[in-house]
Design a protein around this motif. Structure first.
Motif, mmCIF file in Angstrom:
data_model
loop_
_atom_site.group_PDB
_atom_site.id
_atom_site.type_symbol
_atom_site.label_atom_id
_atom_site.label_comp_id
_atom_site.label_asym_id
_atom_site.label_seq_id
_atom_site.Cartn_x
_atom_site.Cartn_y
_atom_site.Cartn_z
ATOM 1 N N VAL A 1 4.835 6.910 -10.593
ATOM 2 C CA VAL A 1 4.534 7.666 -11.817
ATOM 3 C C VAL A 1 5.802 8.185 -12.483
ATOM 4 O O VAL A 1 5.748 9.049 -13.341
ATOM 5 C CB VAL A 1 3.567 8.837 -11.530
ATOM 6 N N VAL A 2 6.947 7.626 -12.084
ATOM 7 C CA VAL A 2 8.218 8.154 -12.613
ATOM 8 C C VAL A 2 8.290 8.019 -14.142
ATOM 9 O O VAL A 2 8.711 8.964 -14.823
ATOM 10 C CB VAL A 2 9.426 7.503 -11.913
ATOM 11 N N PRO A 3 7.877 6.853 -14.739
ATOM 12 C CA PRO A 3 7.897 6.789 -16.204
ATOM 13 C C PRO A 3 7.071 7.913 -16.836
ATOM 14 O O PRO A 3 7.538 8.597 -17.757
ATOM 15 C CB PRO A 3 7.317 5.403 -16.508
ATOM 16 N N ALA A 4 5.853 8.115 -16.342
ATOM 17 C CA ALA A 4 5.008 9.188 -16.901
ATOM 18 C C ALA A 4 5.659 10.549 -16.685
ATOM 19 O O ALA A 4 5.637 11.416 -17.571
ATOM 20 C CB ALA A 4 3.633 9.145 -16.243
ATOM 21 N N ALA B 1 14.448 14.800 -9.883
ATOM 22 C CA ALA B 1 14.096 13.721 -8.946
ATOM 23 C C ALA B 1 12.687 13.963 -8.435
ATOM 24 O O ALA B 1 12.314 15.107 -8.132
ATOM 25 C CB ALA B 1 15.090 13.685 -7.787
ATOM 26 N N THR B 2 11.904 12.891 -8.373
ATOM 27 C CA THR B 2 10.518 13.033 -7.911
ATOM 28 C C THR B 2 10.338 12.379 -6.548
ATOM 29 O O THR B 2 10.975 11.362 -6.239
ATOM 30 C CB THR B 2 9.514 12.370 -8.884
ATOM 31 N N LYS B 3 9.440 12.952 -5.784
ATOM 32 C CA LYS B 3 9.084 12.320 -4.505
ATOM 33 C C LYS B 3 8.162 11.124 -4.778
ATOM 34 O O LYS B 3 7.570 11.041 -5.864
ATOM 35 C CB LYS B 3 8.371 13.344 -3.612
ATOM 36 N N PRO B 4 8.025 10.209 -3.812
ATOM 37 C CA PRO B 4 7.006 9.165 -3.967
ATOM 38 C C PRO B 4 5.629 9.827 -3.918
ATOM 39 O O PRO B 4 5.441 10.762 -3.129
ATOM 40 C CB PRO B 4 7.218 8.255 -2.758
ATOM 41 N N ILE B 5 4.691 9.403 -4.760
ATOM 42 C CA ILE B 5 3.395 10.098 -4.776
ATOM 43 C C ILE B 5 2.682 9.956 -3.434
ATOM 44 O O ILE B 5 2.940 9.042 -2.656
ATOM 45 C CB ILE B 5 2.497 9.657 -5.944
ATOM 46 N N SER B 6 1.751 10.870 -3.223
ATOM 47 C CA SER B 6 1.257 11.123 -1.861
ATOM 48 C C SER B 6 0.109 10.223 -1.418
ATOM 49 O O SER B 6 -0.013 9.913 -0.234
ATOM 50 C CB SER B 6 0.769 12.570 -1.768
ATOM 51 N N GLY C 1 0.817 -1.221 0.000
ATOM 52 C CA GLY C 1 0.000 0.000 0.000
ATOM 53 C C GLY C 1 0.842 1.259 0.000
ATOM 54 O O GLY C 1 0.408 2.311 0.480
ATOM 55 N N ASP C 2 2.056 1.155 -0.553
ATOM 56 C CA ASP C 2 2.970 2.301 -0.508
ATOM 57 C C ASP C 2 3.266 2.821 -1.916
ATOM 58 O O ASP C 2 2.735 2.301 -2.897
ATOM 59 C CB ASP C 2 4.272 1.878 0.197
ATOM 60 N N THR C 3 4.113 3.827 -2.019
ATOM 61 C CA THR C 3 4.424 4.441 -3.321
ATOM 62 C C THR C 3 5.931 4.657 -3.448
ATOM 63 O O THR C 3 6.653 4.612 -2.449
ATOM 64 C CB THR C 3 3.712 5.809 -3.467
#
Ligand SMILES: Cc1cc2nc3c(=O)[nH]c(=O)nc-3n(C[C@H](O)[C@H](O)[C@H](O)COP(=O)(O)O)c2cc1C
Length: 372
Positions: A328-331, A295-300, A197-199
């Motif tokens: 969502v890193v690929p997107a 760099a992206t954060k893990p989605i919320s 249940g994580d991102t």
């Protein structure tokens, strides 16, 4: 001036992108726009929602017979789910989203209006605008490619310079990575995050190949190309860090191990023995490949919701859960490519200008001839 405006909400009738400032006669490739829209919706780690939202693009103006006609190029992206009026309130505001700050800003206890626009659905418009810009650059043999270089704790160190090979590998990968040796570990990481249940967040690289030197300017702070690229990338939802060239790692080196010596190559042209600057010096392209990373954060939104406070009742509760993605890193790499392409096209047209595409080409060709 090349600029764009986006409009629309996640569950309204549609999204809009208006691109203004393209020279008359610029090639417009609707299929290429569609292909990028589809890539934005793909990638391993996305939720079932993506299957509902198969994006289509309708051109409402600015194009005739595959070429721009000088007027604003307007594109409409239909929303398949158009139930904004019926959607319930969001008062159990979600940490990591715009919900709380947006609700306070507009004096409401319902963050639904906020989430309808702050959500990354808006980036469909940005990808459409970026694909238009990429078609302009493509006509001058400039290629802009975004791909994933890391997800969660896994990083790839593989770097390639052949645009066709990069595109081939990236487009064959469900993670939009160019390094298949990482994929098993990345897949495992995404699957585990989903089960728990994580991102997950990650890292993206965008390169620009074939750029002439002198795009951007050192003269005024707001014209500096590195600053403009950083702003464009940082404005993408989830992006929390941007670097150019060696970036953060470069700050650990001595100057002698950082700067890129200038040499005359066998073809008589000026070149470099390294590209640690990532193709930008003094806010301008220097003729080397552009290299930027985000760099992206893990989605919320987590399936196991985080603690929050209900804005209506004031009670401690768990955050609202809306159907959500895991990674969502690929997107995000598609969006990063789009926003970089747009800034580069804008800088390109500032340098070469012209009312018509032919004028732009003449000026570009004349400039090319005098590059040492
Ligand atoms: C392509 C894309 C898809 C996204 N999908 C989700 C999602 O399903 N769930 C979620 O919680 N956040 C998602 N996000 C992230 C949020 O839109 C973003 O974190 C939020 O709007 C707050 O903005 P900020 O991260 O820039 O601070 C997505 C981001 C991108 C780029």
């Amino acid at each position: 001036m090349l600029r764009y405006l986006t409009a629309g909400e996640s569950h309204g009738p549609c999204l809009i992108a208006v691109v203004e400032g393209l020279p008359y006669g610029t090639p417009f490739d609707e299929a290429a726009v569609r292909a990028e829209m589809q890539r934005r919706q793909g990638g391993y780690g996305r939720g079932a929602r993506m299957k509902i939202e198969q994006d289509s693009v309708e051109v409402l103006g600015g194009v005739r017979r595959g070429r721009t006609i000088g007027s604003p190029l307007t594109m409409r992206i239909d929303n398949r789910v158009k139930n904004a009026e019926e959607l319930g309130e969001i008062s159990r505001v979600r940490p990591g989203h715009a919900d709380l700050a947006g609700a306070i800003k507009y004096g409401t206890t319902d963050a639904r209006d906020v989430s309808e626009r702050s959500s990354a659905r808006e980036t469909a418009s940005r990808v459409a605008a970026g694909a238009v810009a990429a078609a302009l650059l493509d006509a001058f043999d400039v290629r802009v490619l975004g791909y994933v270089i890391g997800i969660g704790p896994i990083d790839s160190t593989l770097r390639l310079e052949d645009p066709a090979e990069i595109a081939r590998r990236r487009d064959a990968s469900p993670f939009y990575m160019i390094d298949p040796s990482c994929e098993a570990q990345v897949r495992d990481g995404v699957d585990r995050a989903r089960q728990e249940g994580d991102t997950l967040g990650g890292r993206i690289e965008v390169i620009g190949l074939g750029l002439p030197p002198g795009l951007g300017s050192y003269v005024s702070w707001e014209q500096k190309l590195d600053g403009r690229l950083a702003r464009a990338l940082m404005s993408v939802q989830t992006v929390k860090c941007v670097e150019v060239g060696l970036g953060l790692d470069g700050s650990r080196r001595r100057g002698s191990a950082y700067h890129d010596p200038i040499v005359r190559g066998p073809d008589g042209k000026l070149g470099r023995t390294s590209n640690n600057a990532g193709g930008i010096e003094g806010g301008m392209t220097n003729g080397q490949p552009l290299i930027v990373r985000a760099a992206t954060k893990p989605i919320s939104t987590l399936r196991r919701p985080l603690d929050t406070v209900d804005l209506k009742t004031g009670e401690a509760v768990q955050a609202q859960y809306e159907r959500s993605d895991v990674c969502v890193v690929p997107a995000a790499s598609v969006i990063a490519q789009a926003v970089v392409a747009f800034e580069l096209a804008a800088a390109f047209l500032e340098k070469f200008g012209g009312d018509t595409f032919e004028e732009t080409r003449e000026r570009y060709d004349a400039y090319r001839k005098r590059i040492p």
